[in-house]
Design an enzyme around this catalytic site. Structure first.
Site, PDB file in Angstrom:
ATOM      1  N   PRO A  97     -10.112 -20.664  12.700  1.00 47.06           N
ATOM      2  CA  PRO A  97     -10.636 -19.932  14.044  1.00 47.06           C
ATOM      3  C   PRO A  97     -10.033 -18.293  13.940  1.00 47.06           C
ATOM      4  CG  PRO A  97      -8.516 -21.404  14.174  1.00 47.06           C
ATOM      5  CD  PRO A  97      -8.937 -21.559  12.769  1.00 47.06           C
ATOM      6  N   GLY A  98     -11.075 -17.631  14.467  1.00 54.44           N
ATOM      7  CA  GLY A  98     -10.627 -16.048  14.216  1.00 54.44           C
ATOM      8  C   GLY A  98     -11.193 -15.366  13.182  1.00 54.44           C
ATOM      9  N   SER A 155      -6.957  -0.450  10.518  1.00 56.08           N
ATOM     10  CA  SER A 155      -7.627  -1.310  10.152  1.00 56.08           C
ATOM     11  C   SER A 155      -8.948  -1.835  10.397  1.00 56.08           C
ATOM     12  CB  SER A 155      -6.638  -2.614  10.344  1.00 56.08           C
ATOM     13  OG  SER A 155      -7.449  -4.014   9.909  1.00 56.08           O
ATOM     14  N   LYS A 186      -3.198  -2.031  16.387  1.00 57.00           N
ATOM     15  CA  LYS A 186      -3.720  -1.351  15.534  1.00 57.00           C
ATOM     16  C   LYS A 186      -4.901  -0.602  16.626  1.00 57.00           C
ATOM     17  CE  LYS A 186      -2.144  -1.775  11.601  1.00 57.00           C
ATOM     18  NZ  LYS A 186      -1.371  -0.897  11.077  1.00 57.00           N
ATOM     19  N   ASN A 218     -10.398  -4.601   2.697  1.00 59.26           N
ATOM     20  CA  ASN A 218      -9.491  -5.624   1.983  1.00 59.26           C
ATOM     21  C   ASN A 218      -8.859  -5.119   1.150  1.00 59.26           C
ATOM     22  OD1 ASN A 218     -11.584  -7.023   4.063  1.00 59.26           O
ATOM     23  ND2 ASN A 218     -10.027  -8.483   3.729  1.00 59.26           N
ATOM     24  N   TYR A 278      -1.554  -8.754  16.498  1.00 57.14           N
ATOM     25  CA  TYR A 278      -1.777  -7.778  15.453  1.00 57.14           C
ATOM     26  C   TYR A 278      -3.033  -6.785  15.276  1.00 57.14           C
ATOM     27  CZ  TYR A 278      -2.769  -5.748  10.767  1.00 57.14           C
ATOM     28  OH  TYR A 278      -3.587  -4.721   9.845  1.00 57.14           O
ATOM     29  N   LYS A 337       2.476  -7.305   9.718  1.00 55.54           N
ATOM     30  CA  LYS A 337       1.103  -7.400   9.758  1.00 55.54           C
ATOM     31  C   LYS A 337       0.489  -8.758   9.463  1.00 55.54           C
ATOM     32  CE  LYS A 337       1.455  -6.616   4.539  1.00 55.54           C
ATOM     33  NZ  LYS A 337       1.169  -7.777   4.126  1.00 55.54           N
ATOM     34  N   ILE A 363       0.833  -1.101   0.204  1.00 56.12           N
ATOM     35  CA  ILE A 363       0.023  -0.070   0.085  1.00 56.12           C
ATOM     36  C   ILE A 363       0.769   1.303  -0.013  1.00 56.12           C
ATOM     37  CG2 ILE A 363      -1.663   1.241   1.186  1.00 56.12           C
ATOM     38  CD1 ILE A 363      -2.641  -1.448   2.363  1.00 56.12           C
ATOM     39  N   ASP A 387      16.037   0.774  10.136  1.00 55.70           N
ATOM     40  CA  ASP A 387      14.809   0.269  11.043  1.00 55.70           C
ATOM     41  C   ASP A 387      14.432   1.396  11.904  1.00 55.70           C
ATOM     42  OD1 ASP A 387      13.472  -1.359  12.896  1.00 55.70           O
ATOM     43  OD2 ASP A 387      14.469  -3.051  12.090  1.00 55.70           O
TER      44      ASP A 387
END
Length: 339
Positions: free
Chosen positions: A296-297, A124, A153, A179, A149, A84, A12, A58
């Site tokens: 799951p999730g 997100s 956010k 998405n 993760y 991510k 992105i 970094d």
């Protein structure tokens, strides 16, 4: 005016650098190349005719961050640099908290030292979890995160909001993506996942080209029309353009408060099977896929209410699922042929 794009060689980020340069901004990219290729600079230059300034380091190195802000006069920051992968975050939570939150704090500290600034945060729709109502508005409650993760956010947004509260000269917008997928229409830039793709569309195109044997569809017994999960798939170039709109909003002083949140999606949900059908339509070939058990999730459905982004930000997603899918497929063929 120089705009810092952290993680600007990522998927992105790189598309956003293109849109910024197309609008006349001077861009500085900081990327540690942990999840991106230096070749992306060539793609950006091929599209825009201009190579952004590039600094490789970094951002977890606090001294380097301080040196960077001492060296350049930064008029705005678009912050993408973050780990991510949901699954990896479950296995390595501390890595995610260090990378996604420590870096955010260091950048905000530098803006605070300068007396403020313009900050766009890459957030997100994971912050909503399984929302109670569809489509999801910005006022929907933030649910407990399903992964470290997702939690980074949520906490990231809280850190920015708390900082803005005591710093009226710091102006920030959090953009909650749904998405993103696709590639630049020039096919000079696209998604290059390292290893096994975490997202549906790259897995579909890699299966289509023969890189993966079969796509697994996780569950067809959800309470949706065809039994598969529903998501809001947004074309990456449309998404990139929203970042320029958000930055311009802050630069022009049009923000209603110094911390704002916008959903970025199409406002339309597409099921996994609909996305597969879109691929089959644009590629002219059948996809090898198999329905397996639920993962799951996974939330059942998530798609955006885009009213606020459309009316307040003055931005709207334009590309259809098929149009964006065609770019993803063209990109996959290009990458495969250049190997």
């Amino acid at each position: 005016m120089k705009i810092l794009v952290t993680g600007g060689l990522g998927f992105i980020g790189s598309h956003t650098v293109v849109e910024l340069q197309n609008e006349g901004f001077e861009v500085i990219v900081v990327d540690n190349l942990s999840n991106a290729s230096i070749d992306v600079l060539d793609g950006i230059e091929a599209i825009t005719g201009k190579r952004p300034i590039f600094e490789k380091f970094d951002l977890r190195d606090k001294l380097k961050v301080q040196e960077f802000f001492g060296k350049y006069d930064i008029g705005g920051v678009i912050h993408f640099a973050a780990s991510k992968a949901v699954g990896e975050s479950v296995e390595k939570p501390l890595l995610y908290y260090e990378n996604n939150l420590g870096v955010l704090v260091y950048i905000l500290q530098e803006l605070e030292k300068k007396g403020g600034g313009n900050f766009i945060f890459s957030s997100s729709c994971t912050v909503y979890g399984q929302a109670d109502e569809m489509p999801i508005t910005e006022d929907a409650p933030v649910k407990p995160a399903e992964s470290p993760y997702g939690n980074t956010k949520q906490i990231g947004e809280e850190i920015i909001r708390d900082t803005c509260r005591v710093n009226p000269d710091l102006k920030a917008i959090a953009l909650r993506y749904f998405n993103p997928f696709g590639a630049h229409p020039s096919i000079h830039l696209g998604e290059l996942p390292l290893g096994v793709p975490q997202n549906l569309v790259p897995f579909i195109t890699q299966t289509g080209i023969g890189l993966r044997e079969q796509l697994s569809v996780f569950g067809d017994d959800y309470p949706t029309e065809d039994g598969t999960c529903i998501r809001d798939y947004i074309y990456v170039v449309d998404l990139a353009k929203a970042h320029v709109k958000a930055l311009q909003r802050l630069l022009d002083g049009k923000n209603a408060s110094n911390y704002e949140v916008f959903n970025l999606g199409t406002g339309k949900g597409s099921s996994v099977l609909e996305v597969i059908q879109s691929f089959e339509k644009v590629s002219g070939q059948k996809l090898n896929y198999k329905v397996v058990g639920r993962r799951p999730g996974d939330v059942i459905q998530a798609y955006a209410d885009t009213t606020k982004a459309n009316q307040v930000l003055g931005w709207k997603a334009k590309a259809t699922l098929d149009e964006a899918m065609k770019t993803a497929w063209d990109w996959e063929k290009k990458v495969r042929n250049s190997d």
